[in-house]
Write an enzyme that holds these catalytic residues in place. Sequence first.
Site, PDB file in Angstrom:
ATOM      1  N   SER A   1       0.921  -1.163  -0.094  1.00  0.00           N
ATOM      2  CA  SER A   1       0.074   0.082   0.010  1.00  0.00           C
ATOM      3  C   SER A   1       0.828   1.173  -0.015  1.00  0.00           C
ATOM      4  O   SER A   1       1.861   1.244   0.375  1.00  0.00           O
ATOM      5  CB  SER A   1      -0.833   0.035   1.204  1.00  0.00           C
ATOM      6  OG  SER A   1      -1.735   1.060   1.444  1.00  0.00           O
TER       7      SER A   1
ATOM      8  N   TYR B   1      -2.627  -0.480  10.252  1.00  0.00           N
ATOM      9  CA  TYR B   1      -2.789  -0.849   8.902  1.00  0.00           C
ATOM     10  C   TYR B   1      -1.498  -0.148   8.232  1.00  0.00           C
ATOM     11  O   TYR B   1      -0.798  -0.966   7.342  1.00  0.00           O
ATOM     12  CB  TYR B   1      -3.905  -0.218   8.204  1.00  0.00           C
ATOM     13  CG  TYR B   1      -4.245  -0.638   6.760  1.00  0.00           C
ATOM     14  CD1 TYR B   1      -4.382  -1.902   6.325  1.00  0.00           C
ATOM     15  CD2 TYR B   1      -3.976   0.301   5.633  1.00  0.00           C
ATOM     16  CE1 TYR B   1      -4.793  -2.265   5.155  1.00  0.00           C
ATOM     17  CE2 TYR B   1      -4.052  -0.081   4.329  1.00  0.00           C
ATOM     18  CZ  TYR B   1      -4.614  -1.481   4.024  1.00  0.00           C
ATOM     19  OH  TYR B   1      -4.558  -1.584   2.898  1.00  0.00           O
TER      20      TYR B   1
END
Length: 276
Positions: free
Chosen positions: A160, A173
């Site tokens: 990501s 995250y």
Amino acid sequence: MKDKVVVLTGAGGVLCSTLAKALAKEGCAIAVLDLKKEAAQKVAEEINSDGGNAIGVVANVLMKESLEQAKQQVNDKLGPCDILINGAGGNHPLGTTSNPYLEEKDLVDATEGFKTFFDLDIEGIQFTFSLNFIGTLLPTQVFATDMVGRKGCSILNISSMNAFTPLTKIPAYSGAKAAVSNFTQWLAVHFSKVGIRVNALAPGFFLTDQNRALLTEEDGSLTARGNTIIGQTPMGRFGEPEDLIGTTRWLCGEGASFVTGVVVPIDGGFSAFSGV
């Protein structure tokens, strides 16, 4: 890539189901793995009805026994795995702060559900780390055994943009995806002598079922966070699932035969923009 056996985890979701369908059109045999049986079977049926070759398989990426059972099904019905795409991942609300910055007044905010850094729940944080990192490591342990010593095999992880620069509000995250990027590089070196390439995609902002409520209002307009993201994205839009296809084909195909250990941003210029 014709006739390659591709295993995708989390493939019942928006992004990886799109990749599964695209690779099926390349002539690959597709194993659609998902925790939800209905989601896996639905994607497999859509591929088969379009002339492809796919099976839906239930698999829990946090349970090695479940993955080994899934591997047995894949091997029996399609053959040994050539390409593994580790797409399972996600965040947990218990590992997310309510505000991007801590202010002193937040420490006495009694609003139900309000969370500062000090209120983050360890179970939510552990779940997020496990799903993203362990959920990448375990499928690799199970399916990469098929690849050792064979030509044309590769692993593609899903990292990501959080891994490059952490976003506000989602420390668990962000940290978990940074671990995925680091693991991608480590694994690329570790597998370099047995013919397995390992790379990763780093998607920017794509609208999915997991983040839609954070980025858009019920009427489809953007939230304040959504507007901030678009303002920081030079191409001025969210990513579409199809935007991942070209890089996936390249990294998994023979055209990238000397490419390993890279994490490729697919972000509309987000990582290149300083904000000025």
